[in-house]
Design a protein around this motif. Structure first.
Motif, PDB file in Angstrom:
ATOM      1  N   GLU A  98       0.851  -1.193   0.000  1.00 51.63           N
ATOM      2  CA  GLU A  98       0.000   0.000   0.000  1.00 51.63           C
ATOM      3  C   GLU A  98       0.881   1.235   0.000  1.00 51.63           C
ATOM      4  O   GLU A  98       2.065   1.145   0.325  1.00 51.63           O
ATOM      5  CB  GLU A  98      -0.938   0.009   1.208  1.00 51.63           C
ATOM      6  N   PRO A  99       0.330   2.376  -0.382  1.00 46.96           N
ATOM      7  CA  PRO A  99       1.156   3.587  -0.359  1.00 46.96           C
ATOM      8  C   PRO A  99       1.464   4.014   1.074  1.00 46.96           C
ATOM      9  O   PRO A  99       0.637   3.836   1.978  1.00 46.96           O
ATOM     10  CB  PRO A  99       0.308   4.642  -1.074  1.00 46.96           C
ATOM     11  N   PRO A 100       2.642   4.574   1.306  1.00 41.27           N
ATOM     12  CA  PRO A 100       2.973   5.023   2.663  1.00 41.27           C
ATOM     13  C   PRO A 100       2.116   6.215   3.073  1.00 41.27           C
ATOM     14  O   PRO A 100       1.724   7.020   2.242  1.00 41.27           O
ATOM     15  CB  PRO A 100       4.451   5.417   2.565  1.00 41.27           C
ATOM     16  N   ARG A 101       1.822   6.283   4.362  1.00 38.78           N
ATOM     17  CA  ARG A 101       1.053   7.412   4.909  1.00 38.78           C
ATOM     18  C   ARG A 101       2.039   8.393   5.537  1.00 38.78           C
ATOM     19  O   ARG A 101       2.354   8.305   6.726  1.00 38.78           O
ATOM     20  CB  ARG A 101       0.041   6.913   5.944  1.00 38.78           C
ATOM     21  N   LEU A 102       2.533   9.297   4.717  1.00 40.90           N
ATOM     22  CA  LEU A 102       3.508  10.282   5.173  1.00 40.90           C
ATOM     23  C   LEU A 102       2.822  11.630   5.346  1.00 40.90           C
ATOM     24  O   LEU A 102       1.971  11.996   4.541  1.00 40.90           O
ATOM     25  CB  LEU A 102       4.655  10.408   4.164  1.00 40.90           C
ATOM     26  N   PRO A 103       3.188  12.361   6.392  1.00 45.55           N
ATOM     27  CA  PRO A 103       2.533  13.658   6.620  1.00 45.55           C
ATOM     28  C   PRO A 103       2.896  14.661   5.526  1.00 45.55           C
ATOM     29  O   PRO A 103       3.993  14.636   4.977  1.00 45.55           O
ATOM     30  CB  PRO A 103       3.089  14.105   7.980  1.00 45.55           C
ATOM     31  N   GLU A 104       1.940  15.522   5.215  1.00 42.63           N
ATOM     32  CA  GLU A 104       2.213  16.602   4.268  1.00 42.63           C
ATOM     33  C   GLU A 104       3.185  17.581   4.903  1.00 42.63           C
ATOM     34  O   GLU A 104       3.085  17.877   6.098  1.00 42.63           O
ATOM     35  CB  GLU A 104       0.911  17.331   3.915  1.00 42.63           C
TER      36      GLU A 104
END
Length: 196
Positions: A98-104
């Motif tokens: 899955e795509p990583p959940r990185l903060p904006e």
């Protein structure tokens, strides 16, 4: 003649793999330590290197180590913690496909550089710079007697001198640091410099 920021959109991180899995198990740990030592001894060329290096060391089919070596000019403790957090998130996401959940990012590094540049051009900084230049102009380099000539290329190969410290002495040093409004490191560094 002026420092500039250069973006390299085509840069790809090369991650070489050092495979130690074919070694007998009794020799793997020593080989891993040697690879780690060689990486820790890496000397960065500030004019040409990307100032970080990553390598994977495979010790078994299901066990690898990731070596990450970066020059302090591009990374400090704060940014290293952020990098490691995001790297772990990328590993987690990749393992789940899955795509990583990185903060904006709230600001870009270039914004920070712009603010710093503005600050450096302020009259307060000019006054401060003059003060430091005046007060540091009389300092000389500490020339310690050497038992052999210095090598032209610096290396981190040295020795360690261990000095035992009692709990009572540590408490005294921590109290001194608190009284002076500084860290224990600053006190120990001052003692070291007095010794030199």
């Amino acid at each position: 003649g002026e420092p500039v920021q250069i973006f390299d959109p085509g840069f790809v991180v090369d991650v070489p793999v050092v495979d130690l899995s074919a070694l007998p198990e009794v020799h793997r740990q020593r080989a891993l330590e040697m690879v780690c030592r060689a990486e820790a001894d890496r000397v960065f060329d500030l004019s040409t290197d990307h100032l970080f290096h990553i390598a994977q060391v495979r010790v078994a089919d299901d066990c690898s180590y990731l070596l990450w070596n970066t020059h302090h000019i591009v990374s400090d403790g704060w940014s290293s913690a952020i990098f490691l957090r995001e790297l772990l998130e990328c590993f987690r996401a990749a393992s789940l496909h899955e795509p990583p959940r990185l903060p904006e990012l709230e600001i870009q590094y270039s914004d920070f550089v712009y603010w710093q540049q503005e600050r450096l051009e302020s009259p307060e900084i000019a006054d401060s710079l003059r003060w430091w230049q005046r007060n540091l102009s009389t300092l000389t380099t500490l020339r310690l007697p050497l038992d052999r000539p210095r090598t032209p290329r610096r290396s981190m190969s040295g020795d360690v001198v261990a000095i035992g410290m009692t709990d009572e002495r540590m408490a005294q040093l921590q109290t001194l640091a608190q009284k002076q409004g500084c860290t224990l490191f600053s006190v120990l560094l001052a003692v070291f410099k007095v010794l030199l």
